[in-house]
Design a protein around this motif. Structure first.
Motif, mmCIF file in Angstrom:
data_model
loop_
_atom_site.group_PDB
_atom_site.id
_atom_site.type_symbol
_atom_site.label_atom_id
_atom_site.label_comp_id
_atom_site.label_asym_id
_atom_site.label_seq_id
_atom_site.Cartn_x
_atom_site.Cartn_y
_atom_site.Cartn_z
ATOM 1 N N GLN A 271 0.984 -1.263 -0.155
ATOM 2 C CA GLN A 271 -0.037 -0.156 0.203
ATOM 3 C C GLN A 271 0.809 1.243 -0.284
ATOM 4 O OE1 GLN A 271 -3.206 -0.232 2.812
ATOM 5 N NE2 GLN A 271 -3.893 2.068 2.850
ATOM 6 N N VAL A 272 0.706 2.681 -0.863
ATOM 7 C CA VAL A 272 1.303 3.529 -1.277
ATOM 8 C C VAL A 272 0.339 4.712 -0.554
ATOM 9 C CG1 VAL A 272 0.822 3.654 -3.013
ATOM 10 C CG2 VAL A 272 2.453 4.879 -1.989
ATOM 11 N N GLN A 273 0.640 5.739 0.718
ATOM 12 C CA GLN A 273 -0.031 6.484 0.556
ATOM 13 C C GLN A 273 0.533 8.205 0.035
ATOM 14 O OE1 GLN A 273 0.520 6.726 5.720
ATOM 15 N NE2 GLN A 273 -1.818 6.231 5.213
ATOM 16 N N LEU A 274 -0.488 8.660 -0.747
ATOM 17 C CA LEU A 274 0.355 10.414 -2.041
ATOM 18 C C LEU A 274 -0.535 11.351 -0.897
ATOM 19 C CD1 LEU A 274 -0.819 8.416 -4.668
ATOM 20 C CD2 LEU A 274 1.016 8.085 -3.857
ATOM 21 N N ARG B 7 -7.469 15.673 -13.025
ATOM 22 C CA ARG B 7 -7.900 16.750 -11.883
ATOM 23 C C ARG B 7 -9.710 16.924 -12.178
ATOM 24 N NH1 ARG B 7 -6.045 21.041 -16.753
ATOM 25 N NH2 ARG B 7 -7.287 19.863 -18.946
ATOM 26 N N GLN B 8 -9.717 17.849 -11.623
ATOM 27 C CA GLN B 8 -11.883 17.695 -11.235
ATOM 28 C C GLN B 8 -11.952 19.493 -11.528
ATOM 29 O OE1 GLN B 8 -14.225 14.963 -8.088
ATOM 30 N NE2 GLN B 8 -15.393 15.348 -9.902
ATOM 31 N N ALA B 9 -12.187 19.854 -12.255
ATOM 32 C CA ALA B 9 -13.112 21.487 -11.962
ATOM 33 C C ALA B 9 -14.649 20.971 -11.493
ATOM 34 C CB ALA B 9 -12.989 22.086 -13.409
ATOM 35 N N TYR C 290 -5.759 19.130 -8.443
ATOM 36 C CA TYR C 290 -5.143 18.141 -9.303
ATOM 37 C C TYR C 290 -5.129 17.095 -7.863
ATOM 38 C CZ TYR C 290 -4.907 21.159 -12.898
ATOM 39 O OH TYR C 290 -4.582 21.896 -14.270
ATOM 40 N N TYR C 291 -5.335 15.659 -8.340
ATOM 41 C CA TYR C 291 -4.911 14.319 -7.966
ATOM 42 C C TYR C 291 -3.709 14.031 -7.578
ATOM 43 C CZ TYR C 291 -9.783 15.117 -6.115
ATOM 44 O OH TYR C 291 -10.295 16.138 -5.502
ATOM 45 N N CYS C 292 -2.900 13.300 -7.873
ATOM 46 C CA CYS C 292 -1.721 11.939 -8.008
ATOM 47 C C CYS C 292 -2.724 10.339 -7.488
ATOM 48 C CB CYS C 292 -0.467 12.643 -7.495
ATOM 49 S SG CYS C 292 -0.200 11.976 -5.664
ATOM 50 N N TRP D 274 -4.799 7.463 -4.084
ATOM 51 C CA TRP D 274 -4.904 8.178 -4.393
ATOM 52 C C TRP D 274 -4.759 9.250 -3.337
ATOM 53 C CZ3 TRP D 274 -7.186 9.774 -8.773
ATOM 54 C CH2 TRP D 274 -7.539 9.251 -10.113
ATOM 55 N N GLY D 275 -4.086 10.858 -3.662
ATOM 56 C CA GLY D 275 -3.910 11.597 -2.734
ATOM 57 C C GLY D 275 -4.691 12.102 -1.496
ATOM 58 N N GLN D 276 -4.916 13.293 -1.831
ATOM 59 C CA GLN D 276 -6.004 14.131 -0.858
ATOM 60 C C GLN D 276 -6.044 15.164 -1.880
ATOM 61 O OE1 GLN D 276 -3.235 14.731 0.160
ATOM 62 N NE2 GLN D 276 -2.624 16.783 0.142
ATOM 63 N N GLY D 277 -5.406 15.498 -3.067
ATOM 64 C CA GLY D 277 -5.516 16.628 -3.976
ATOM 65 C C GLY D 277 -4.918 18.375 -3.277
#
Length: 126
Positions: free
Chosen positions: A1-4, A38-40, A94-96, A116-119
């Motif tokens: 598992q990875v945290q971003l 990304r999410q607008a 923007y999310y990684c 996913w990261g938190q953005g």
């Protein structure tokens, strides 16, 4: 598992630049393909860019090709998104994202990525 964890977002004028960073936890970062999305407001999340485990292969959405560059530093467990010539339509969160296997032909699809990261918010003023 990875945290971003993403960073580097902010407010910039049209034509300006920003560099986003995504720091990953874990010792197996180099095993993951990485992506930026990304999410607008009021819109669906969309693919921006992806990079394979070595950094030798990169992919971009047509809307950012020639302006954005994705890169990674496996020694630092970090993936970057250099954004130049920013436009107001680049405004979004923007999310990684990380995929624990090689990129597929569906690398543009968000469900291809497991983590996913938190953005981080990017706002481009006109």
């Amino acid at each position: 598992q990875v945290q971003l964890v993403e960073s580097g977002g902010g407010l910039v004028q049209a034509g300006g630049s920003l560099r986003l960073s995504c720091a990953a936890s874990g010792r197996t970062f180099r095993a993951y393909a990485m992506g930026w999305f990304r999410q607008a407001p009021g819109k669906e999340r969309e693919f921006v860019a992806a990079i394979n485990w070595s950094g030798g292969s990169t992919y971009y959405a047509d809307s950012v090709k020639g302006r954005f560059t994705i890169s990674r530093d496996n020694a630092k467990n970090t993936v970057y998104l250099q954004m130049n010539s920013l436009k107001p339509e680049d405004t979004a969160v923007y999310y990684c994202a990380a995929r624990p296997s090689a990129l597929s032909s569906s690398r543009w699809a968000s469900d291809e990525y497991d983590y996913w990261g938190q953005g981080t918010q990017v706002t481009v003023s006109s």
